[in-house]
Structure formats: C-alpha cells, structure tokens
Scaffold this active site. Structure first.
Site, PDB file in Angstrom:
ATOM      1  N   LEU A   1      -2.691   2.287   4.522  1.00 43.81           N
ATOM      2  CA  LEU A   1      -3.272   2.704   5.811  1.00 43.81           C
ATOM      3  C   LEU A   1      -2.243   2.439   6.898  1.00 43.81           C
ATOM      4  O   LEU A   1      -1.921   1.285   7.183  1.00 43.81           O
ATOM      5  CB  LEU A   1      -4.557   1.926   6.108  1.00 43.81           C
TER       6      LEU A   1
ATOM      7  N   THR B   1       6.151   1.420  11.869  1.00 43.91           N
ATOM      8  CA  THR B   1       7.374   0.652  11.593  1.00 43.91           C
ATOM      9  C   THR B   1       7.321  -0.018  10.217  1.00 43.91           C
ATOM     10  O   THR B   1       8.260   0.068   9.431  1.00 43.91           O
ATOM     11  CB  THR B   1       7.549  -0.433  12.688  1.00 43.91           C
TER      12      THR B   1
ATOM     13  N   GLY C   1      11.552  -2.085  17.009  1.00 41.61           N
ATOM     14  CA  GLY C   1      10.351  -2.204  16.171  1.00 41.61           C
ATOM     15  C   GLY C   1       9.816  -3.614  16.050  1.00 41.61           C
ATOM     16  O   GLY C   1       9.038  -3.916  15.151  1.00 41.61           O
TER      17      GLY C   1
ATOM     18  N   LYS D   1      -0.976 -16.189  15.304  1.00 37.87           N
ATOM     19  CA  LYS D   1      -0.238 -16.788  14.189  1.00 37.87           C
ATOM     20  C   LYS D   1      -0.482 -18.298  14.121  1.00 37.87           C
ATOM     21  O   LYS D   1      -0.624 -18.874  13.037  1.00 37.87           O
ATOM     22  CB  LYS D   1       1.247 -16.479  14.330  1.00 37.87           C
TER      23      LYS D   1
END
Ligand SMILES: NC(=O)C1=CN([C@@H]2O[C@H](COP(=O)(O)OP(=O)(O)OC[C@H]3O[C@@H](n4cnc5c(N)ncnc54)[C@H](O)[C@@H]3O)[C@@H](O)[C@H]2O)C=CC1
Ligand SMILES: N[C@@H](CC=O)C(=O)O
Ligand code: NA
Length: 429
Positions: A12, A16, A188, A206
C-alpha cells in the site's frame, strides 16, 4: 533452492519508501525466497493514481486504486501510505483477516499501537514496524528481543533525520532554516507534512514507541513532552558552537524509581559527545540497560532505500514465521507505569541573557538562582553585538524543570536584564 511455499504480498503506497520496497521485492525475489523459505509474490501496489510518473520503473499491471481487494487476498500487507486514515483502517482490515502487517507508520503506531497489537494477537497475525523508528537502524527488535532478559533504564537518541540534517547544516555552513528544510524534503527525508518533523512530533511518536517497547508498557505520542526546532535560531547555533556545544533534537525515555519520563526537545550536547558527530540525516540511539550497560546504535535514519531495508527485514522475519507455520507473540506484556509530569524531570539549562553593563548585575542574577535553589555551573560574559550591554551565558547544574523555569522567569523580571535571548537544555554532560 526453490521455495515450496508462496506468500501473497500487497503493498500500500508507492512513494519514497514504497517504491524502493517494490523494487527490492522484484529485483531480489530469489534471495528473499531463499532467506524466507517462501516465495514472496508482489500481487499489487495500491496507489491514488495508476498513471502517475514514478522514479522507479515498475510493471504497470501491479498498480491498482483498489486497496481493499489487494488486502483481502494477501498473506502479508506492507503499509507505506503514512497518516492515520485510511492507513489504520487498512491495517485493521488486514489483521482481522489474519494477514500479517509491516508498516513504517510511526504516527499511527504511536497513536493506536496497543489496539493494533491486540488485534494482531486476537487474529494470530503479526504486526511489525522496525522502519517506524530510526529508519534503517535495527533498534526495535534489539529492544524487544535481544534485551528482553534485561531491564532498560534509558533510551536517548537522535531519531529524526530531517531535523538533524537541518541542525547540522545550520551548524556547519550557517545555512538558513528554510533552505535546508527544502533540501531535506527533496532528498525524501521529511514527512508529507514537514511540520511533523520540525515541530518534534515525528520524534515524539518514535519516543513513544521506544518507551513502550523498552518499558513493556503503552506510551502514546500525546503523553510525550514535545518541543521542536522551529525556535532554534542561527544565533543559538552560533553561540552554542562558540561555547563548545552542538544543538541536537533529542528523544529521551527514562525509567527512574519515581516513574517514567518521555520527552523530545532541542538540547545542547558537548562537541566531544558521540551524538555530536551524528551528521546529516543519520540517527543514533543510546540504550542503557541494567546488565548490558551502555549500547549505541547508529545508521541512516531516513530516505527511501535505508527505510526499505528495515521494511524488508520485517517482511523476511514475518515470512519465515509463516513459512514455518509458527506464531509469534506480538510485543510484550503491558505493565502500568507512573508517567512523570514534565515539571518533575531533572535537567540542566543553558541560558542566554542580554543585561545592562553595570556593577552588581552578576550578583543580582546569581542571587535569584540561589533563592530558587538552582546552582550555577559556569557563567561567561561578553559585550553585546550592538555594544549596548553585555551578553551573559549561564550553565546550571541539574535541577528540577519547574525550579529552572521559575528561575528564568524571575531573572527575566530583573531591571538589570534586557531580555532572555535563549533557554536550552543540556544533556549528556
Ligand atoms: N521517507 C522516510 O525517510 C521514512 C518514512 N517513513 C514512513 O513511511 C511511510 C511512507 O513514507 P514515504 O514513502 O516517505 O511517504 P510518501 O509521501 O513519499 O509516500 C506515500 C505515498 O502514499 C500515497 N498515498 C497516501 N494515501 C494514499 C491512499 N489513501 N491510497 C493510495 N495511496 C496513498 C501518496 O500519494 C504517496 O505516493 C510513512 O508512514 C512515513 O512516516 C518511516 C521512516 C523513514
Ligand atoms: N521524516 C522522518 C523520516 C523517518 O522516519 C525523519 O526525518 O526522520
Ligand atoms: Na529502525
């Protein structure tokens, strides 16, 4: 060796990272089958527009706009769309069918990781997201698997490539913030909406994932104290450099006796500290564990190929399990922890002041610090750039965040102080 089994893989997203994942799945099919014990058949790539120009040449027949049909026949779904919707709905759909999912979507995992892990467990599927934290660096598996027999006490690192790229360029070339951000986007590294990077939210997601795995609990991104780099000026960078420091956006997850603290902010670190030498879009993560001691992980934190490497590592790990017919428990037991308020953490401050050049100023400022129980480690004074007064730089010893903040407010209110020119935390001393 020819693999007997075959697994249907649905991809999906073809941006990049997705485009590089598709390339590797097609180019490296033989090696991947050998390593997985099953052939990995890329059955389709869900995109918004099948006719779009792409950097990587891929067979046109793979493209479809019908993600749900792809998901409904897949054994493994790789989600590289980003964002919460529809990515979260697609992942839930796949897991409910018992298909395993690999994603790099930290925003989604930091918001809904517990529910999605639960869904995976209920349906005997796997959910893996190594690419979501620190790109190519293997960090989640070392924390969740290799250190599963230890007690992790702290994780601290540079986990956002875009902001490290920007801060590094500001430090080494004096470049302007906006120009460097445009470069990071072109390479990117940046998120679709780069405010997620520069506002610290990507690093916060994160940090939440790292804290959840390291401390066997659930921390979501809204529980992470988050400050980005938009307020960091070229003057801050230059003043830090002059004093022997470099500014880095740090993600810190700490498990102390009083509780857990998870935070993201720009911080000064000494030029001699290993994190200071992390350049460009590279990331580095320190892990402290009771028995292992200090560990450091370093590598490319962003970019198509590096991130695709982490995705593919997860794909092979999932495929091995599926080929062997074995189930894998997802994550670790959820243990409640006491999340500390940000005011309770201890840190040290580096404070820049513009003050009147007159007798008694230093004494009045030092008195305010004393009254608030904050001790000064060092103080230096230079003439102001405009020659109107003095520029003072004060480094404090570690103190409670709340006390440090009140001290800065009280100092700012002194008649002798023109302005507080910068306040930054210092880590790694
Ligand atoms: N670029 C990087 O360095 C890294 C990215 N990631 C994560 O990987 C994921 C993908 O990132 P990138 O490839 O950089 O993003 P990207 O923006 O380059 O690619 C995403 C692609 O998905 C497409 N897309 C979005 N919604 C869609 C939908 N509903 N249906 C079909 N296509 C749709 C977009 O048009 C785009 O082509 C994100 O979750 C990101 O946070 C993780 C680590 C590093
Ligand atoms: N935008 C992110 C991409 C990787 O997670 C970054 O800059 O680190
Ligand atoms: Na990683």
């Amino acid at each position: 060796m020819t693999a007997e089994k075959s697994l249907k893989v649905a991809l999906l997203g073809c941006g990049t990272v997705g485009a590089q994942v598709a390339r590797i799945l097609l180019e490296d099919a033989a090696a991947l089958a050998d390593r997985s014990g099953a052939a990995l058949e890329l059955t389709g790539i869900a995109v918004r527009n099948t006719a779009s120009e792409r950097d990587v040449q891929l067979p046109a027949e793979l493209f479809t706009t019908d993600a749900n049909s792809l998901i409904d026949q897949a054994d493994v779904v790789i989600e590289l769309l980003g964002g919460l919707h529809p990515a979260g709905d697609y992942i839930a759909r796949a897991l409910k069918r018992g298909a395993s999912v690999i994603t790099g979507n930290k925003a989604l995992i930091a918001a809904q990781g517990a529910q999605l892990n639960q869904l995976a467990a209920e349906h005997g599927a796997q959910l893996r997201y190594e690419a979501a934290v620190a790109g190519a660096i293997p960090i989640l598996r070392p924390i969740a698997d290799s250190l599963a027999g230890d007690h992790i006490t702290k994780v601290m690192g540079i986990v956002n490539g875009t902001t490290n790229f920007i801060l590094d360029a500001m430090d080494s070339t004096g470049a302007a913030f906006d120009d460097v951000l445009a470069q990071a986007q072109a390479l990117g590294y940046a998120e679709a909406d780069p405010t997620a990077d520069v506002g610290g939210h990507d690093a916060a997601a994160k940090a939440a994932i790292l804290a959840s795995l390291a401390f066997h609990t659930t921390v979501s991104s809204d529980q992470v104290h988050t400050e980005g780099i938009t307020e960091v000026s070229a003057q801050d960078v230059a003043a830090a450099a002059e004093a022997g420091y470099v500014i880095k956006l740090l993600a810190i997850a700490e498990h102390a006796e009083a509780g857990v603290s998870v935070r993201v902010y720009p911080s000064l670190i000494k030029r001699s500290h290993p994190l200071a030498s992390v350049r460009g879009a590279f990331n580095a993560v320190f892990v402290e564990a009771e028995n292992a001691g200090d560990l450091m992980f370093y590598g490319a934190g962003a970019g198509g190929n590096p991130t695709a490497s982490a995705v593919m590592g997860d794909v092979v790990a999932v495929a091995r399990q599926l080929a062997a017919g074995a189930g894998l428990p997802n994550g670790s037991a959820d243990q409640p922890v006491n999340l500390l308020d940000f005011e309770q953490i201890t840190t040290s401050y580096w404070i820049g002041l513009s003050v009147k050049d007159q007798p008694g100023v230093l004494a009045s400022i030092a008195a305010v610090f004393g009254e608030h129980g904050v001790s000064i480690e060092s103080m230096s004074q230079h003439s102001d750039a405009d020659g109107e007064g003095s520029a003072l730089r004060i480094l404090t010893h570690r103190g409670a965040e709340a006390a440090l903040r009140t001290t800065v407010d009280a100092v700012a209110a002194l008649d002798a102080v023109h302005s507080v020119t910068s306040v930054m935390r210092v880590e790694g001393n």
